[in-house]
Structures are given as C-alpha cells and as structure tokens.
Design a protein around this motif. Structure first.
Motif, PDB file in Angstrom:
ATOM      1  N   THR A 131      -1.069  12.281   6.895  1.00 52.13           N
ATOM      2  CA  THR A 131       0.066  11.366   6.706  1.00 52.13           C
ATOM      3  C   THR A 131      -0.282  10.006   7.283  1.00 52.13           C
ATOM      4  O   THR A 131      -1.200   9.880   8.107  1.00 52.13           O
ATOM      5  CB  THR A 131       1.336  11.886   7.417  1.00 52.13           C
ATOM      6  OG1 THR A 131       1.091  11.893   8.828  1.00 52.13           O
ATOM      7  CG2 THR A 131       1.722  13.276   6.936  1.00 52.13           C
ATOM      8  N   TRP A 132       0.479   9.004   6.902  1.00 55.01           N
ATOM      9  CA  TRP A 132       0.224   7.672   7.438  1.00 55.01           C
ATOM     10  C   TRP A 132       0.593   7.614   8.920  1.00 55.01           C
ATOM     11  O   TRP A 132      -0.039   6.893   9.686  1.00 55.01           O
ATOM     12  CB  TRP A 132       0.932   6.593   6.628  1.00 55.01           C
ATOM     13  CG  TRP A 132       2.427   6.548   6.772  1.00 55.01           C
ATOM     14  CD1 TRP A 132       3.338   7.282   6.077  1.00 55.01           C
ATOM     15  CD2 TRP A 132       3.180   5.724   7.659  1.00 55.01           C
ATOM     16  NE1 TRP A 132       4.605   6.977   6.482  1.00 55.01           N
ATOM     17  CE2 TRP A 132       4.542   6.011   7.448  1.00 55.01           C
ATOM     18  CE3 TRP A 132       2.844   4.768   8.600  1.00 55.01           C
ATOM     19  CZ2 TRP A 132       5.563   5.388   8.145  1.00 55.01           C
ATOM     20  CZ3 TRP A 132       3.871   4.136   9.297  1.00 55.01           C
ATOM     21  CH2 TRP A 132       5.207   4.445   9.071  1.00 55.01           C
ATOM     22  N   HIS A 162       0.835  -1.185   0.000  1.00 54.71           N
ATOM     23  CA  HIS A 162       0.000   0.000   0.000  1.00 54.71           C
ATOM     24  C   HIS A 162       0.877   1.245   0.000  1.00 54.71           C
ATOM     25  O   HIS A 162       1.909   1.288   0.657  1.00 54.71           O
ATOM     26  CB  HIS A 162      -0.903   0.043   1.242  1.00 54.71           C
ATOM     27  CG  HIS A 162      -1.873  -1.096   1.318  1.00 54.71           C
ATOM     28  ND1 HIS A 162      -3.009  -1.153   0.560  1.00 54.71           N
ATOM     29  CD2 HIS A 162      -1.857  -2.233   2.049  1.00 54.71           C
ATOM     30  CE1 HIS A 162      -3.662  -2.255   0.821  1.00 54.71           C
ATOM     31  NE2 HIS A 162      -2.977  -2.938   1.723  1.00 54.71           N
ATOM     32  N   ASP A 163       0.444   2.252  -0.747  1.00 54.66           N
ATOM     33  CA  ASP A 163       1.068   3.563  -0.647  1.00 54.66           C
ATOM     34  C   ASP A 163       0.525   4.158   0.644  1.00 54.66           C
ATOM     35  O   ASP A 163      -0.652   4.519   0.745  1.00 54.66           O
ATOM     36  CB  ASP A 163       0.707   4.425  -1.857  1.00 54.66           C
ATOM     37  CG  ASP A 163       1.275   5.827  -1.765  1.00 54.66           C
ATOM     38  OD1 ASP A 163       2.065   6.097  -0.832  1.00 54.66           O
ATOM     39  OD2 ASP A 163       0.925   6.650  -2.629  1.00 54.66           O
ATOM     40  N   ARG A 164       1.375   4.239   1.633  1.00 57.37           N
ATOM     41  CA  ARG A 164       0.945   4.629   2.974  1.00 57.37           C
ATOM     42  C   ARG A 164       0.223   5.968   2.997  1.00 57.37           C
ATOM     43  O   ARG A 164      -0.817   6.110   3.620  1.00 57.37           O
ATOM     44  CB  ARG A 164       2.146   4.672   3.908  1.00 57.37           C
ATOM     45  CG  ARG A 164       2.777   3.329   4.094  1.00 57.37           C
ATOM     46  CD  ARG A 164       4.064   3.443   4.850  1.00 57.37           C
ATOM     47  NE  ARG A 164       4.601   2.111   5.062  1.00 57.37           N
ATOM     48  CZ  ARG A 164       5.613   1.850   5.848  1.00 57.37           C
ATOM     49  NH1 ARG A 164       6.215   2.805   6.509  1.00 57.37           N
ATOM     50  NH2 ARG A 164       6.042   0.614   5.984  1.00 57.37           N
ATOM     51  N   ASP A 165       0.792   6.938   2.319  1.00 59.85           N
ATOM     52  CA  ASP A 165       0.164   8.265   2.342  1.00 59.85           C
ATOM     53  C   ASP A 165      -1.161   8.273   1.591  1.00 59.85           C
ATOM     54  O   ASP A 165      -2.091   8.979   1.978  1.00 59.85           O
ATOM     55  CB  ASP A 165       1.130   9.318   1.787  1.00 59.85           C
ATOM     56  CG  ASP A 165       2.258   9.616   2.773  1.00 59.85           C
ATOM     57  OD1 ASP A 165       1.964   9.682   3.988  1.00 59.85           O
ATOM     58  OD2 ASP A 165       3.406   9.757   2.345  1.00 59.85           O
ATOM     59  N   GLU A 166      -1.269   7.459   0.547  1.00 61.65           N
ATOM     60  CA  GLU A 166      -2.541   7.383  -0.189  1.00 61.65           C
ATOM     61  C   GLU A 166      -3.619   6.751   0.702  1.00 61.65           C
ATOM     62  O   GLU A 166      -4.761   7.202   0.725  1.00 61.65           O
ATOM     63  CB  GLU A 166      -2.367   6.569  -1.469  1.00 61.65           C
ATOM     64  CG  GLU A 166      -3.641   6.411  -2.273  1.00 61.65           C
ATOM     65  CD  GLU A 166      -4.257   7.751  -2.696  1.00 61.65           C
ATOM     66  OE1 GLU A 166      -5.503   7.805  -2.779  1.00 61.65           O
ATOM     67  OE2 GLU A 166      -3.512   8.722  -2.939  1.00 61.65           O
ATOM     68  N   VAL A 167      -3.260   5.710   1.436  1.00 57.79           N
ATOM     69  CA  VAL A 167      -4.194   5.082   2.369  1.00 57.79           C
ATOM     70  C   VAL A 167      -4.657   6.102   3.402  1.00 57.79           C
ATOM     71  O   VAL A 167      -5.850   6.216   3.704  1.00 57.79           O
ATOM     72  CB  VAL A 167      -3.542   3.862   3.065  1.00 57.79           C
ATOM     73  CG1 VAL A 167      -4.385   3.372   4.241  1.00 57.79           C
ATOM     74  CG2 VAL A 167      -3.322   2.740   2.073  1.00 57.79           C
ATOM     75  N   ARG A 180      -4.696   9.411   3.140  1.00 59.58           N
ATOM     76  CA  ARG A 180      -5.544  10.438   2.514  1.00 59.58           C
ATOM     77  C   ARG A 180      -6.966   9.919   2.303  1.00 59.58           C
ATOM     78  O   ARG A 180      -7.931  10.624   2.554  1.00 59.58           O
ATOM     79  CB  ARG A 180      -4.932  10.904   1.193  1.00 59.58           C
ATOM     80  CG  ARG A 180      -3.826  11.937   1.371  1.00 59.58           C
ATOM     81  CD  ARG A 180      -3.433  12.562   0.052  1.00 59.58           C
ATOM     82  NE  ARG A 180      -2.785  11.610  -0.858  1.00 59.58           N
ATOM     83  CZ  ARG A 180      -1.480  11.299  -0.804  1.00 59.58           C
ATOM     84  NH1 ARG A 180      -0.702  11.864   0.093  1.00 59.58           N
ATOM     85  NH2 ARG A 180      -0.975  10.434  -1.648  1.00 59.58           N
ATOM     86  N   ARG A 181      -7.094   8.688   1.829  1.00 61.85           N
ATOM     87  CA  ARG A 181      -8.425   8.116   1.614  1.00 61.85           C
ATOM     88  C   ARG A 181      -9.204   8.013   2.920  1.00 61.85           C
ATOM     89  O   ARG A 181     -10.424   8.104   2.930  1.00 61.85           O
ATOM     90  CB  ARG A 181      -8.320   6.727   0.979  1.00 61.85           C
ATOM     91  CG  ARG A 181      -8.179   6.784  -0.527  1.00 61.85           C
ATOM     92  CD  ARG A 181      -8.275   5.416  -1.151  1.00 61.85           C
ATOM     93  NE  ARG A 181      -6.944   4.797  -1.093  1.00 61.85           N
ATOM     94  CZ  ARG A 181      -6.690   3.558  -0.703  1.00 61.85           C
ATOM     95  NH1 ARG A 181      -7.664   2.757  -0.359  1.00 61.85           N
ATOM     96  NH2 ARG A 181      -5.470   3.089  -0.669  1.00 61.85           N
TER      97      ARG A 181
END
Length: 109
Positions: free
Chosen positions: A17-18, A4-9, A11-12
């Motif tokens: 930030t993660w 998983h892209d931590r920052d994308e997770v 943001r969703r």
C-alpha cells in the motif's frame, strides 16, 4: 504536476500500500524517498503530511544550533565570516575572518 495512483506507485516500488511505502521511506529525506518511489518530493511531502509521518519532528532552534556551534571548536565553520555574523562566534579565527571580509568589501577586493 502529475497525479499519481498511490497504490500503483507503491506496487511498482515493491510495497503493498502507499501507506506502507511512505512508512518504509520515512527515515529518508523527501528527495531520496521520492527517488526510491519514483515520484517528486512535493508528492512525498503531501503523502507524509496526510499520514502525519515526520511532520512534527522537533528541530533545534536557531539559538540552540548556534550555541552548539560555539561549543564545538572542531566545527569546520570556525574561521568563517558566517561563524562570526550568523552564528555569533567571537573566537579569534571567526573574528579574523569577519575582519578580513569587511576589509575586502571596503577596498573592493
């Protein structure tokens, strides 16, 4: 296991930030935090370990948990074979449950 892209997770899930996401869900269990962030609980465990969140939480020893059980006569596990065998309780209800359990094992019933 997907990466998983931590920052994308984050943001969703509504976090910047993660690290913020992991910190905000630190009070939850791993599975609950995973559901809240949309990832698996092993991913949450890995992220928490990297940040040192909840990794070193002190837990009572087995002896301490058993002593607390024996001291609480209102615990629902009293009167069970588990209370007698695993938790070391020798109250009348636990002793009776253990005797009944052993008798049923011997007679096959």
């Amino acid at each position: 296991m997907p990466r998983h892209d931590r920052d994308e997770v984050a943001r969703r899930a509504g976090y910047a930030t993660w690290q913020e996401a992991v910190g905000a869900t630190a009070h939850l269990g791993q599975q609950e935090a995973g559901r809240a962030l949309g990832v698996s609980h092993p991913t949450i465990r890995t992220w928490r370990a990297e940040l040192g969140v909840g990794v070193a939480a002190a837990r009572p020893s087995a002896q301490q948990r058993a002593a607390a059980f024996r001291a609480d006569p209102g615990d629902q596990r009293h009167g069970s074979a588990n209370g007698y065998r695993n938790l070391g309780c020798r109250c009348e209800a636990c002793t009776r449950a253990w005797t009944d359990y052993q008798r049923s094992r011997r007679t096959g019933g």
